[in-house]
Design a protein around this motif. Structure first.
Motif, PDB file in Angstrom:
ATOM      1  N   VAL A 175       0.859  -1.185   0.000  1.00  0.00           N
ATOM      2  CA  VAL A 175       0.000   0.000   0.000  1.00  0.00           C
ATOM      3  C   VAL A 175       0.894   1.233   0.000  1.00  0.00           C
ATOM      4  O   VAL A 175       1.828   1.343   0.804  1.00  0.00           O
ATOM      5  N   ILE A 176       0.603   2.138  -0.916  1.00  0.00           N
ATOM      6  CA  ILE A 176       1.349   3.380  -1.024  1.00  0.00           C
ATOM      7  C   ILE A 176       0.446   4.495  -0.532  1.00  0.00           C
ATOM      8  O   ILE A 176      -0.680   4.646  -1.021  1.00  0.00           O
ATOM      9  N   ALA A 177       0.920   5.240   0.449  1.00  0.00           N
ATOM     10  CA  ALA A 177       0.088   6.286   1.037  1.00  0.00           C
ATOM     11  C   ALA A 177       0.842   7.616   0.966  1.00  0.00           C
ATOM     12  O   ALA A 177       2.000   7.704   1.366  1.00  0.00           O
ATOM     13  N   ASP A 178       0.157   8.623   0.433  1.00  0.00           N
ATOM     14  CA  ASP A 178       0.768   9.944   0.278  1.00  0.00           C
ATOM     15  C   ASP A 178       0.139  10.902   1.284  1.00  0.00           C
ATOM     16  O   ASP A 178      -1.005  11.308   1.099  1.00  0.00           O
ATOM     17  N   GLU A 179       0.863  11.238   2.331  1.00  0.00           N
ATOM     18  CA  GLU A 179       0.379  12.145   3.388  1.00  0.00           C
ATOM     19  C   GLU A 179      -1.036  11.760   3.858  1.00  0.00           C
ATOM     20  O   GLU A 179      -1.943  12.597   3.847  1.00  0.00           O
ATOM     21  N   PRO A 180      -1.241  10.515   4.297  1.00  0.00           N
ATOM     22  CA  PRO A 180      -2.610  10.059   4.576  1.00  0.00           C
ATOM     23  C   PRO A 180      -3.275  10.741   5.759  1.00  0.00           C
ATOM     24  O   PRO A 180      -4.498  10.673   5.885  1.00  0.00           O
ATOM     25  N   THR A 181      -2.496  11.403   6.612  1.00  0.00           N
ATOM     26  CA  THR A 181      -3.110  12.031   7.783  1.00  0.00           C
ATOM     27  C   THR A 181      -3.107  13.560   7.691  1.00  0.00           C
ATOM     28  O   THR A 181      -3.559  14.228   8.613  1.00  0.00           O
ATOM     29  N   ALA A 182      -2.633  14.104   6.574  1.00  0.00           N
ATOM     30  CA  ALA A 182      -2.447  15.557   6.493  1.00  0.00           C
ATOM     31  C   ALA A 182      -3.757  16.335   6.559  1.00  0.00           C
ATOM     32  O   ALA A 182      -3.762  17.490   6.965  1.00  0.00           O
ATOM     33  N   SER A 183      -4.883  15.694   6.161  1.00  0.00           N
ATOM     34  CA  SER A 183      -6.162  16.421   6.203  1.00  0.00           C
ATOM     35  C   SER A 183      -6.952  16.114   7.475  1.00  0.00           C
ATOM     36  O   SER A 183      -8.125  16.472   7.559  1.00  0.00           O
ATOM     37  N   LEU A 208       4.261   1.881   2.308  1.00  0.00           N
ATOM     38  CA  LEU A 208       5.237   2.936   2.044  1.00  0.00           C
ATOM     39  C   LEU A 208       4.476   4.255   2.148  1.00  0.00           C
ATOM     40  O   LEU A 208       3.561   4.513   1.370  1.00  0.00           O
ATOM     41  N   ILE A 209       4.841   5.056   3.162  1.00  0.00           N
ATOM     42  CA  ILE A 209       4.014   6.218   3.502  1.00  0.00           C
ATOM     43  C   ILE A 209       4.840   7.494   3.484  1.00  0.00           C
ATOM     44  O   ILE A 209       5.737   7.677   4.316  1.00  0.00           O
ATOM     45  N   ALA A 210       4.538   8.384   2.552  1.00  0.00           N
ATOM     46  CA  ALA A 210       5.188   9.704   2.561  1.00  0.00           C
ATOM     47  C   ALA A 210       4.474  10.560   3.592  1.00  0.00           C
ATOM     48  O   ALA A 210       3.244  10.634   3.595  1.00  0.00           O
ATOM     49  N   THR A 211       5.222  11.175   4.468  1.00  0.00           N
ATOM     50  CA  THR A 211       4.588  11.936   5.552  1.00  0.00           C
ATOM     51  C   THR A 211       5.508  12.989   6.159  1.00  0.00           C
ATOM     52  O   THR A 211       6.723  12.868   6.129  1.00  0.00           O
ATOM     53  N   HIS A 212       4.854  14.037   6.695  1.00  0.00           N
ATOM     54  CA  HIS A 212       5.560  15.004   7.537  1.00  0.00           C
ATOM     55  C   HIS A 212       5.088  14.856   8.982  1.00  0.00           C
ATOM     56  O   HIS A 212       5.510  15.600   9.853  1.00  0.00           O
ATOM     57  N   ASP A 213       4.166  13.945   9.202  1.00  0.00           N
ATOM     58  CA  ASP A 213       3.464  13.851  10.469  1.00  0.00           C
ATOM     59  C   ASP A 213       4.301  13.082  11.498  1.00  0.00           C
ATOM     60  O   ASP A 213       4.541  11.886  11.345  1.00  0.00           O
ATOM     61  N   ALA A 214       4.729  13.776  12.547  1.00  0.00           N
ATOM     62  CA  ALA A 214       5.607  13.158  13.548  1.00  0.00           C
ATOM     63  C   ALA A 214       4.925  11.979  14.239  1.00  0.00           C
ATOM     64  O   ALA A 214       5.565  10.988  14.578  1.00  0.00           O
ATOM     65  N   ARG A 215       3.605  12.066  14.429  1.00  0.00           N
ATOM     66  CA  ARG A 215       2.876  10.952  15.058  1.00  0.00           C
ATOM     67  C   ARG A 215       2.950   9.715  14.183  1.00  0.00           C
ATOM     68  O   ARG A 215       3.108   8.606  14.671  1.00  0.00           O
ATOM     69  N   LEU A 216       2.806   9.955  12.889  1.00  0.00           N
ATOM     70  CA  LEU A 216       2.845   8.828  11.959  1.00  0.00           C
ATOM     71  C   LEU A 216       4.236   8.200  11.981  1.00  0.00           C
ATOM     72  O   LEU A 216       4.385   6.981  12.009  1.00  0.00           O
ATOM     73  N   LEU A 217       5.247   9.058  12.028  1.00  0.00           N
ATOM     74  CA  LEU A 217       6.626   8.556  12.076  1.00  0.00           C
ATOM     75  C   LEU A 217       6.827   7.624  13.253  1.00  0.00           C
ATOM     76  O   LEU A 217       7.431   6.568  13.137  1.00  0.00           O
ATOM     77  N   ARG A 218       6.297   8.025  14.399  1.00  0.00           N
ATOM     78  CA  ARG A 218       6.469   7.212  15.611  1.00  0.00           C
ATOM     79  C   ARG A 218       5.760   5.868  15.497  1.00  0.00           C
ATOM     80  O   ARG A 218       6.158   4.898  16.100  1.00  0.00           O
ATOM     81  N   ARG A 219       4.687   5.821  14.748  1.00  0.00           N
ATOM     82  CA  ARG A 219       3.922   4.577  14.622  1.00  0.00           C
ATOM     83  C   ARG A 219       4.466   3.646  13.550  1.00  0.00           C
ATOM     84  O   ARG A 219       4.041   2.504  13.446  1.00  0.00           O
TER      85      ARG A 219
END
Ligand code: ADP
Length: 245
Positions: A175-183, A208-219
């Motif tokens: 699964v490819i996710a592009d900023e899935p939590t940004a909204s 594979l998740i592109a993100t700026h979200d620190a919470r997502l990074l931790r998970r």
């Protein structure tokens, strides 16, 4: 229609070796990826970070077989996919890759159930099997009672849960996710991430998740950072700052 079987034991789900991509805009040459190596295992959640313009979207597009590299090797479950034709790429995307986007990308005129069913419909599976899988998936993401609603009747978090159900319903490899939590607000983002983790682990799907979200990074199980089209070590302090930029 045949369902692709491209599984081999112990082989990374996704492997990139020396992947390069350069865009040309008139006289300007923009190197978007410069020799990226990456291996992603089944069940693993990998966060891809890096400032804007570092090459994240380019990498996601190449991993999702939407774009091709100029040089280097891309393998999906061991199958070399760099030089395959568009028909084969479309089949692999249809059967083995799910996508989750920042803006959900649900079809507004279709019900929640039909949105989730759509990727299964494309695989040509029997209607009874599809109905059962869609019902199970909506149950799993906690939206069974919204099956007949249209997406505009749902909150942002619920819409993203529909998008996750849609990505996972065909039991993809990747699964490819592009900023899935940004909204999403942070509480909703946490719920959506937990759901991705839980469902992804249950199915052995690689994310594979592109993100700026620190919470997502931790998970995530692991994070890599891109800078100017190259992977930098995210454990180094300077890279961490870049990752959050
Ligand atoms: P990110 O997703 O990290 O913001 P991108 O992969 O979108 O980075 O972009 C990497 C580099 O490639 C940037 O310099 C961007 O301007 C350039 N780029 C991306 N797509 C194109 C394109 N279609 N045409 C020209 N340049 C592009």
């Amino acid at each position: 229609m045949t369902h692709l079987k491209i599984a081999t034991h112990g082989t990374p789900v996704l492997e990139l070796r020396g992947v390069c991509k350069t865009y040309r805009l008139g006289e300007h040459v923009v190197p978007a990826l410069r020799g990226v190596d990456l291996a992603l295992q089944a069940g693993e959640m990998l966060a891809l970070t890096g400032p804007s313009g570092s090459g994240k979207s380019t990498l996601l597009n190449i991993a999702g077989l939407i774009d091709r590299p100029d040089a280097g090797d891309v393998r999906l479950r061991g199958e070399a996919v760099t030089g395959i034709g568009e028909t084969r790429a479309t089949l692999i995307r249809r059967d083995a890759i799910g996508f989750v986007f920042q803006s959900f990308n649900l079809v507004p005129v279709m019900t929640v159930a039909d949105n989730v069913d759509y990727p299964l419909f494309l695989t040509g599976r029997p209607a009874a099997e599809r109905r059962e899988r869609v019902a199970q998936m909506l149950q799993a993401v906690g939206l069974a009672e919204h099956a007949k609603h249209r997406p505009d009747a749902l909150s942002g978090g619920q819409r993203q849960r529909v998008a996750i159900a849609r990505a996972l319903v065909k039991h993809p490899t990747l699964v490819i996710a592009d900023e899935p939590t940004a909204s999403l607000d942070s509480h909703t983002a946490d719920q959506v991430l937990d759901l991705m983790r839980e469902q992804g682990h249950a199915q052995g799907v690689a994310f594979l998740i592109a993100t700026h979200d620190a919470r997502l990074l931790r998970r995530c199980d692991r994070a890599i950072a891109l800078l100017d089209g190259q992977i930098v070590d995210p454990t180094k302090e300077s890279s961490n700052e870049l990752a959050m930029a």
